[in-house]
Design an enzyme around this catalytic site. Sequence first.
Site, PDB file in Angstrom:
ATOM      1  CD  GLU A 153      -3.019  -0.996  -0.086  1.00 50.39           C
ATOM      2  OE1 GLU A 153      -3.052   0.251  -0.807  1.00 50.39           O
ATOM      3  OE2 GLU A 153      -3.651  -1.949  -0.444  1.00 50.39           O
ATOM      4  CE1 TYR A 189      -6.728   2.701  -0.776  1.00 49.90           C
ATOM      5  CE2 TYR A 189      -4.304   2.989  -0.471  1.00 49.90           C
ATOM      6  CZ  TYR A 189      -5.589   2.330  -1.069  1.00 49.90           C
ATOM      7  OH  TYR A 189      -5.304   1.109  -1.503  1.00 49.90           O
ATOM      8  CG  ASP A 224      -8.099   3.885  -4.847  1.00 57.42           C
ATOM      9  OD1 ASP A 224      -9.528   3.936  -4.993  1.00 57.42           O
ATOM     10  OD2 ASP A 224      -7.603   3.211  -5.592  1.00 57.42           O
TER      11      ASP A 224
END
Length: 289
Positions: free
Chosen positions: A35, A118, A136
Amino acid sequence: MSLDAQTLIDWFAKTARDLPWRRPECTAWGVLVSEIMLQQTPVARVEPVWHEWLARWPKPSDMAAASHGEVLRAWGKLGYPRRALRLHAAAQAIATDRGDEVPHDVDTLLALPGIGAYTARAVAAFAYGKKCPVVDTNVRRVVARAVHGAGDAGPPSTTKDMNDVEVLLPDEKAAVYSAALMELGALVCTARTPRCADCPVFDTCKWQLNGRPAYDGPAKVVQKFAGTDRQVRGLLLDVLRGTSEPVEKVRLDAVWSDAGQRDRCLDSLLVDGLVEQTAGGLFALPGEH
DNA sequence: TAATCGTGGCC
DNA sequence: TGGCCAAGATT
């Protein structure tokens, strides 16, 4: 009801890309690393580096033991190298304060460096199956079109964006649903040329039902790159990434003709901890000499 | 809130 | 060819 959960979950099951951080054997640490790397960086460029990182540093404590220079060198040209230092700092916090286990809780994740609205929810959802809105740029665009009937998402508003998605989440398989929304935005409901003919929710998409109107919100701010400090910083760092020994300043001076901008950028890299000056006045990646 | 922070591929 | 775009965070 646009963006029907079962429809998207079924579509995801048969269409989704086989990405390594989506595999069942991937650890929460592997998800977290992915991520961070995927922030503003395309999947194709992340994938090979992710494999190297997980092989080299399979646990947070493994990375915590590495130097800043090793981490920056391994980050390579993924861009935004401060992400690498923040991930390193997060690894240290996890190793020291959390028993080497990536936190499950969104608020605990948010307190770690480099982890924002996020990423905290992406880790909670994709690593631990928690039900929370994962928003996102892909999801914002899909919701703007399918739910609101607009050509694209307007300016981001974390509160509103998360609310929009929260009400869509199914009680079961919420994390898979979030992954499906992102995948739909990445593969079908794309920014430039959406593949509406391949869309699993074409029939209920409000944008399609509205006749696919053009985006009418405020103009997006396009970031310049050529000639900016970002470019110069990148050039300077690239020199240091390419050498194992500290270099003299003249080596750095060669990458950019504007001395004022060059020196300002070098200073900012030193301030950011991305570059270090040795006792002898040479320059290097930090922590290696 | 808006600006800043890398890099490279695509149409 | 060059503007646009890519799983954001921080200040």
